[in-house]
Design an enzyme around this catalytic site. Structure first.
Site, short mmCIF file in Angstrom:
data_model
loop_
_atom_site.label_atom_id
_atom_site.label_comp_id
_atom_site.label_asym_id
_atom_site.label_seq_id
_atom_site.Cartn_x
_atom_site.Cartn_y
_atom_site.Cartn_z
N ASP A 8 0.87 -1.17 0.00
CA ASP A 8 0.00 0.00 0.00
C ASP A 8 0.91 1.23 0.00
OD1 ASP A 8 -2.30 1.69 0.64
OD2 ASP A 8 -1.44 1.75 2.66
N ARG A 9 0.41 2.39 -0.41
CA ARG A 9 1.27 3.59 -0.44
C ARG A 9 1.12 4.44 0.82
NH1 ARG A 9 0.34 8.63 -4.48
NH2 ARG A 9 -0.81 9.31 -2.63
N ASP A 10 -0.07 5.06 0.99
CA ASP A 10 -0.25 6.05 2.05
C ASP A 10 -0.35 5.35 3.42
OD1 ASP A 10 -0.48 7.46 -0.28
OD2 ASP A 10 -2.37 8.42 0.19
N LYS A 101 -9.14 -1.81 -3.71
CA LYS A 101 -9.04 -2.72 -2.57
C LYS A 101 -10.29 -2.62 -1.72
CE LYS A 101 -5.15 -0.68 -1.53
NZ LYS A 101 -3.91 -0.21 -0.87
N ASP A 126 -1.74 -0.70 5.87
CA ASP A 126 -2.12 -0.16 7.18
C ASP A 126 -3.62 -0.21 7.43
OD1 ASP A 126 -2.64 1.90 5.29
OD2 ASP A 126 -2.54 3.41 6.88
MG LIG Z 1 -2.88 3.12 3.52
#
Ligand SMILES: [Mg+2]
Length: 184
Positions: A8-10, A101, A126
């Site tokens: 995941d990125r953020d 997702k 996260d």
């Molecule tokens: Mg995230």
């Protein structure tokens, strides 16, 4: 076949900021570059799988997302980190989406395009949707990091995390993956 780590990125690679849309807001989480590099050196293909509903909601554009990604990639390139592909789902949550997702679709796309063996691959994120995405795709493990929304998710999702590995951050996730993986 190839093994992969899907990130995941953020909140996982970079600090969580509400609807982050500008390169100057990007802050790569401590130890991330080195951790990604260690996975890459162990033979893992690296991918990013990111929901960016801010596009679908009209808060920013796909071009903004790409500008942020380019900036992040140029920072990580200093540690010679090289992602094979970045998958973005730009739709708002209520809109139809091919890959948003928890859909595992982008992992299936990577499997088909890059000959990835998902059963020897990992998903790191996260949020619960990140873990679910990995589980639906049949990865070896989904790993929850406590950065971003992770600590909150850990508290709120008791009972849903029995299959998950939970660690403090991406560096710890990489360590966990590499334990038992041969390093080239
Ligand atoms: Mg995230």
């Amino acid at each position: 076949m190839n093994k992969a780590v899907f990130c995941d990125r953020d909140g996982t690679l970079i600090e969580e900021r509400d609807y982050l849309s500008r390169p100057e807001q990007v802050k790569i989480l401590a130890g991330t570059g080195r951790a990604l590099r260690s996975l890459q050196d162990a033979g893992f293909f690296l991918f990013i799988v990111s929901n960016q509903s801010g596009v679908g909601r009209g808060y920013f554009t796909m071009e903004d997302v790409e500008r942020v990604n380019r900036h992040m990639l140029s920072e990580l390139a200093r540690e010679k980190v090289d992602f094979k592909k970045i998958y973005i789902a730009p739709e708002a949550p209520e809109s139809p989406s091919r890959g948003r997702k928890p859909s595992p679709q982008f992992l299936f796309d990577a499997r088909d395009e890059f000959n990835v063996d998902l059963s020897h691959s990992y998903m790191i994120g996260d949020k619960l949707i990140d873990l679910e995405c990995g589980w639906k795709a049949g990865v070896k493990s989904s790993i929850l990091v406590r950065t971003g929304y992770g600590a909150e998710c850990e508290r709120a999702s008791q009972g849903k995390l029995s299959q998950a590995i939970v660690v403090d951050d991406l560096a710890a996730a990489a360590e966990r993956i590499l334990r038992g993986e041969p390093v080239r």
